[in-house]
Design an enzyme around this catalytic site. Structure first.
Site, PDB file in Angstrom:
ATOM      1  CG  ASN A  10      -1.880   1.099   1.305  1.00  0.00           C
ATOM      2  OD1 ASN A  10      -1.797   2.037   0.504  1.00  0.00           O
ATOM      3  ND2 ASN A  10      -2.794   1.044   2.242  1.00  0.00           N
ATOM      4  NE  ARG A  92      -6.152   1.644  -0.449  1.00  0.00           N
ATOM      5  CZ  ARG A  92      -6.221   2.745   0.278  1.00  0.00           C
ATOM      6  NH1 ARG A  92      -5.171   3.171   0.950  1.00  0.00           N
ATOM      7  NH2 ARG A  92      -7.331   3.418   0.325  1.00  0.00           N
ATOM      8  CG  HIS A 181     -12.906   3.346   2.582  1.00  0.00           C
ATOM      9  ND1 HIS A 181     -13.654   4.301   3.234  1.00  0.00           N
ATOM     10  CD2 HIS A 181     -11.623   3.610   2.891  1.00  0.00           C
ATOM     11  CE1 HIS A 181     -12.859   5.110   3.911  1.00  0.00           C
ATOM     12  NE2 HIS A 181     -11.612   4.710   3.711  1.00  0.00           N
ATOM     13  NE  ARG A 242     -10.183  12.539   3.368  1.00  0.00           N
ATOM     14  CZ  ARG A 242     -10.096  11.216   3.247  1.00  0.00           C
ATOM     15  NH1 ARG A 242     -11.177  10.486   3.044  1.00  0.00           N
ATOM     16  NH2 ARG A 242      -8.941  10.618   3.312  1.00  0.00           N
ATOM     17  CD  GLU A 385      -9.069  -1.135   3.805  1.00  0.00           C
ATOM     18  OE1 GLU A 385      -8.761  -0.762   4.946  1.00  0.00           O
ATOM     19  OE2 GLU A 385      -9.230  -0.356   2.862  1.00  0.00           O
TER      20      GLU A 385
END
Ligand code: ADP
Length: 406
Positions: A10, A92, A181, A242, A385
């Site tokens: 990642n 990823r 996601h 965010r 993940e």
């Protein structure tokens, strides 16, 4: 016969997270992180399954140096990248646009397409590309597989994926809702079905991925039909830093009346909003501590976070029509009992409730937290993940291996 190990990478702009997994039994052979790449005080942390964790501070000027440092640590554990046991490297990749609906073996055309998507993912795709190219240089003979965050959401109908703006303008600039996601939503919706003892095709799930970034998805029979993130990961839920949903006119207002530039507003909405903008903290543990101590700003931040979450649960209930389960996942979803309790409070009319005792119990695995007689299951389902990326990578290289034999 190729090996059974998959290395998952990642690659961010200044960090690389990695895991080496053995797909025969899903075991994690090593987990690590290189941080502050290209900055002062770079750091590597490496944890092999059979041994002590090691930390290392030094200079890591670029991704090439980061992957070489990782490779050296893996070598020390006898898990080197040269091993025939390594079947593939799974990467990823944040943005796969509309073209990549599945994990994909990387070739020059795939690299070119990921590059073409940089304008819609300027923060992520360049770093993901660098990670792939660097890994290719280290092991040119090995399949490199790109697993896209957006892929799971490509099943969204146009009614959910399009913004209601002029179609020609939107299409000219590839403005639409992509969602992110995706590997987590895919994994968690499947694991939720497994927890209920049912096939994913038979189950409708609302997945709430609540980490520092946060997103919700509506999954009907294993396929995503709506998700809260859009063109970028800024839309939707209130997140750590965010804003999530705002009136787009906030931006024009801040430009015209506040005198701010597009870049300043970008930073405001992505880095200085959400929980940190509302109360100065983005860690839910600290926010809850402050709420419990009577801090009003933290209390308001928590209430805004929950209000938005509840609206999305209601919206996705309506989108799905029938909901079998609501699944909480990621750092906040897996660990914060007060968030889970508050998010479904008052939704008894929809068949949603949590059992206070079950909700308070801490546990590692997937578990139900709704009362035994609840119409809708409420579950905590830890996401993974890396495992999902490794599983998709391994399945793809084994499939193509088999096809080559026939
Ligand atoms: P990301 O992958 O988006 O960086 P994670 O899924 O790891 O995020 O979630 C990180 C967040 O999880 C932290 O910012 C914190 O708010 C929250 N978190 C972690 N542990 C706990 C806990 N025990 N209780 C409440 N919140 C927690």
């Amino acid at each position: 016969m190729s090996g059974s190990r998959v290395l998952v990478l990642n690659s961010g702009s200044s960090s690389v997270k990695y895991q080496l997994l053995d797909m025969r039994d899903g075991g994690r052979l090593a987990v690590g992180l290189v941080e502050r790449i290209g900055e002062s005080g770079s750091r590597l942390k490496h944890s092999p399954a059979d041994g002590e964790s090691r930390e290392w501070n030094g200079s890591v000027p670029d991704h090439d140096a980061a992957l070489k440092a990782m490779a050296a640590e893996l070598d020390r554990d006898g898990l080197g990248l040269g091993s025939p046991e390594l079947a593939a490297i799974g990467h990823r990749v944040v943005h796969g646009g509309l073209r990549f609906t599945e994990p994909t073996v990387v070739d020059d055309a795939v690299l070119a397409e990921i590059e073409r998507l940089i304008p819609v993912a300027p923060l992520h795709n360049p770093a993901n590309l660098t990670g792939i190219r660097t890994a290719q240089a280290l092991r040119p003979d090995l399949p490199q597989v790109a697993v896209f965050d957006t892929a799971f959401h490509t099943t969204m109908p146009e009614s959910a994926a399009r913004y209601a703006i002029d179609v020609e303008t939107a299409d000219a600039h590839r403005v639409r809702r992509y969602g992110f996601h995706g590997t987590s939503h895919a994994y968690v919706s499947r694991e939720t079905a497994r927890l209920l003892g049912r096939a994913p095709e038979d189950v409708n799930v609302i997945v709430l991925h609540l980490g520092n970034g946060a997103s919700a998805s509506a999954v009907r029979g294993g396929r995503c039909v709506d998700t809260s993130m859009g063109l970028t990961p800024l839309e939707g839920l209130v997140m750590g830093t965010r804003s999530g949903d705002t009136d787009p006119a906030v931006i024009f207002h801040l430009m015209r009346v506040g005198g701010m530039s597009a870049d300043e507003i970008d930073t405001l909405l992505n880095k200085r909003s959400g929980l940190i903008g509302l109360c100065g903290d983005n860690d839910m543990r600290e926010i809850r501590r402050r709420v419990d101590a009577g801090d009003e700003r933290a209390g308001l931040a928590f209430d805004i976070y929950i209000h938005r979450l509840k609206k999305y649960i209601g919206a996705y209930y309506a989108v799905l029509g029938r909901v079998d389960a609501v699944a909480f996942t990621a750092g906040v979803g897996e660990n914060s009992a007060p968030v889970r309790e508050a998010a479904v409070a008052g939704l008894e009319g929809l068949g949603l409730a949590v059992d206070g005792g079950l909700n308070a119990v801490r546990g590692d695995g997937a578990r139900l937290i709704s009362p035994a007689d609840a119409r809708v299951a409420v579950a905590v389902v830890p996401t993974d993940e890396e495992m999902e990326i490794a599983a998709q990578t391994y399945a793809l290289v084994n499939d193509s291996g088999n096809q080559n034999l026939t």
